[in-house]
Design an enzyme around this catalytic site. Structure first.
Site: not given
Lengths: 297, 297
Positions: B175, B243
């Site tokens: 990811k 983030k």
């Protein structure tokens, strides 16, 4: 595709790209005369059924279309506008198509000089590499007047797919953007490979999981397999991409456009070349990221 | 897809992603209990046919599978290992699937804690955004033991396509690589747009010419149209990508991997957020390049 049987095309610059492009013009039925500074290359065109000219002037005189496929901006400027060059020897209504990758600003200057000399000028750089040149499947990004693009259509179509992208210089601008995108995506994939492998993740499996989503790219699909096995045979040499990124950065600077990733990948490609890897494929950026990460193989 | 009729799934975190994921588990025939700190969100699950739990413990007790979809690493660590958390209230042989995007290192720590607690832990972050969550077409990148991945298969398949990418933490590593690639390619396309437009070239036409070649990407195909018309509605918010890039950079640093383009795009995304644009789509990187280039709209 119809054209007068008598159409003669001169191709100046018979390198890795120019020679197969000239051969495809021959195959399409055009009379093709070639010129190259190294005479041996013109002889190879003659062997394929073309003619070898002894000078630019010889190639240009009697030709309806002149195509240049040369290394860099100064080569094109001198060949087009020099005393012994294309414009000085042009037949009336000549179409001059520069298919080199050069600075957009030079392309615009050459087009302007052509206008004064009565020559119709197009900038038409290509992507698709040596394979595309041989197969006649290049992507040809053309800048210039629509009438001239249409007139050049039959010739260009013999070498690939033509897209008219705007006024003079636009072909080179689009090519510069192309080189920014391809170098940047190759570098991103290189960073991802080293990152994944450092964590013991199989990058091939990871790329299968990623490839269908927004992270997908032609680089991931077509070039990553060779990157994962460290096959850096060109393909497209780092030294050429380095040259093209120099053009892109200068053009961005001239226009006051800030390209942070473009700037960084330009430096990385420069380092790859500086370290003597200019003859490797541009995907060898992966070697550099491994080196920087203390993971050189 | 077969599963015991009695299978109960707890979903902890019913935000933009978690709620539609829980609804798709309901649609697949599972009993679903949801918990969210803001109770109103759990009520929305109840309206859809699920149950609203009053605490993590209430959700976990009696559940065969527990799924977390939470904002960041500390949320997952506390929810999994805290005194009132998942492991403390786990039924025997519980499968715990964290589908948040968090640090690979945290995912590995949670998996290790799960092993000690007798809980089977998978890290399974997703890509595909809110639309993928609603449509059940997420790409789910799973790290963990093959047996556990297989056991979780029927549940995960209700939410998207499952790819097992390696051992614990691998899902998060993939990811992170995904977020590096997507942010980087969006930024490259943004740079190309400003560059092309500065030269008066129609970027849409240019991208048509480029898109079929090595410069092509899913970002160019799916996101560039909205970028060209400056539609920055999320999509995927810049603040969330910010983030995720922080996770990627920390993970790269931990592993000693140098990611020059990753580092620059992380800073650019941080600037976008710092300037108050965190609620825009991540493609608003284009606004930043326009601003840097003195071409703000």
């Amino acid at each position: 595709m119809t054209h007068p049987k008598s159409s003669r095309v001169a191709v100046i610059g018979l390198g890795i790209m120019g020679l197969p492009m000239a051969v495809n013009l021959l195959k399409a039925g055009f009379e093709v005369v070639g010129y190259n500074r190294t005479r041996a290359k013109a002889e190879r065109l003659a062997e394929a059924g073309g003619q070898a000219a002894g000078s630019v002037a010889d190639a240009v005189r009697g030709s309806d279309v002149v195509i240049t496929v040369l290394p860099d901006s100064p080569d094109v400027a001198v060949t087009a506008t020099g005393a012994e060059g294309v414009f000085a020897n042009a037949e009336p209504d000549l179409i001059f198509v520069d298919m080199s990758t050069i600075a957009p600003a030079t392309a615009i200057e050459v087009a302007e000089a052509g206008r004064i000399a009565g020559v119709r000028v197009l900038d038409a750089p290509v992507s698709g590499g040596e394979k595309g040149a041989i197969d006649g499947t290049l992507s040809i990004m053309v800048g210039g007047h629509p009438d001239d693009v249409e007139a050049a259509g039959p010739y260009l179509s013999a070498m690939g797919t033509v897209v008219h992208v705007g006024a003079s210089g636009s072909g080179q601008t689009v090519k510069a953007a192309n080189q920014l995108l391809t170098a940047g995506i190759i570098e991103l994939v290189a960073e991802a490979v080293v990152f994944l492998e450092a964590y013991g993740v199989d990058a091939e499996t990871a790329f299968k999981a990623l490839g269908g989503g927004l992270a997908g790219s032609a680089v991931l699909e077509r070039r990553a397999p060779d990157m994962l096995t460290r096959q850096f045979r060109p393909g497209f040499k780092a030294s050429l991409h380095h040259k093209d990124l120099g053009i892109m950065m200068a053009a961005a600077r001239d226009a006051g456009v800030i390209v942070p990733l473009g700037a960084v990948v330009t430096q990385l490609m420069a380092s790859l070349v500086a370290q003597g890897n200019g003859n490797l494929d541009n995907t060898a950026l992966l070697k550099l990221i491994e080196q920087l990460s203390g993971r050189a193989r």
